[in-house]
Design a protein around this motif. Structure first.
Motif, mmCIF file in Angstrom:
data_model
loop_
_atom_site.group_PDB
_atom_site.id
_atom_site.type_symbol
_atom_site.label_atom_id
_atom_site.label_comp_id
_atom_site.label_asym_id
_atom_site.label_seq_id
_atom_site.Cartn_x
_atom_site.Cartn_y
_atom_site.Cartn_z
ATOM 1 N N PRO A 1 0.873 -1.026 -0.084
ATOM 2 C CA PRO A 1 0.214 -0.234 -0.078
ATOM 3 C C PRO A 1 0.709 1.210 0.050
ATOM 4 O O PRO A 1 1.970 0.982 0.491
ATOM 5 N N THR A 2 0.336 2.595 -0.215
ATOM 6 C CA THR A 2 1.372 3.762 -0.337
ATOM 7 C C THR A 2 1.580 3.842 0.794
ATOM 8 O O THR A 2 0.380 3.747 1.510
ATOM 9 N N VAL A 3 2.257 4.493 0.994
ATOM 10 C CA VAL A 3 3.083 5.159 2.763
ATOM 11 C C VAL A 3 2.340 6.910 2.779
ATOM 12 O O VAL A 3 2.368 7.770 1.961
ATOM 13 N N TYR A 4 1.206 6.751 3.381
ATOM 14 C CA TYR A 4 1.428 8.196 3.969
ATOM 15 C C TYR A 4 1.434 8.887 5.478
ATOM 16 O O TYR A 4 1.155 7.473 6.128
ATOM 17 N N PHE A 5 1.757 9.891 5.827
ATOM 18 C CA PHE A 5 1.328 10.602 7.648
ATOM 19 C C PHE A 5 0.110 10.407 7.733
ATOM 20 O O PHE A 5 -0.281 11.096 6.953
ATOM 21 N N ALA A 6 -0.316 10.149 9.109
ATOM 22 C CA ALA A 6 -1.394 10.670 9.947
ATOM 23 C C ALA A 6 -1.387 12.225 10.437
ATOM 24 O O ALA A 6 0.084 12.472 10.335
ATOM 25 N N GLU A 7 -2.300 12.346 10.158
ATOM 26 C CA GLU A 7 -2.735 13.977 10.320
ATOM 27 C C GLU A 7 -3.353 14.221 11.974
ATOM 28 O O GLU A 7 -4.129 12.665 12.324
ATOM 29 N N TYR A 8 -3.222 15.461 12.503
ATOM 30 C CA TYR A 8 -3.244 15.591 13.578
ATOM 31 C C TYR A 8 -4.415 15.213 13.506
ATOM 32 O O TYR A 8 -5.355 15.800 13.202
ATOM 33 N N PRO A 9 -5.604 14.843 14.789
ATOM 34 C CA PRO A 9 -7.052 14.577 15.324
ATOM 35 C C PRO A 9 -7.226 16.358 15.509
ATOM 36 O O PRO A 9 -6.585 17.585 16.256
#
Length: 55
Positions: A17-25
């Motif tokens: 899968p493509t890797v992405y950074f999590a966004e702050y809630p």
């Protein structure tokens, strides 16, 4: 995706899968998490008190 060796045996590989950074809630999500945590603590406390009351 797969490869074949010289004997004709297939070797399958999972697609990555493509890797992405999590966004702050967001502030709304943080408040929802706080509410869910408070409800969970109250539920577990009720379960423990019920267990002590029955025994």
């Amino acid at each position: 995706m797969y490869t074949t060796n010289e004997e004709g045996i297939l070797n399958n590989y999972a697609t990555e899968p493509t890797v992405y950074f999590a966004e702050y809630p967001s502030q709304e999500q943080q408040q929802r998490y706080l509410f869910q945590g408070a409800v969970a603590v109250m539920f577990v406390t009720l379960l423990v008190l019920t267990a002590f009351g029955v025994s």
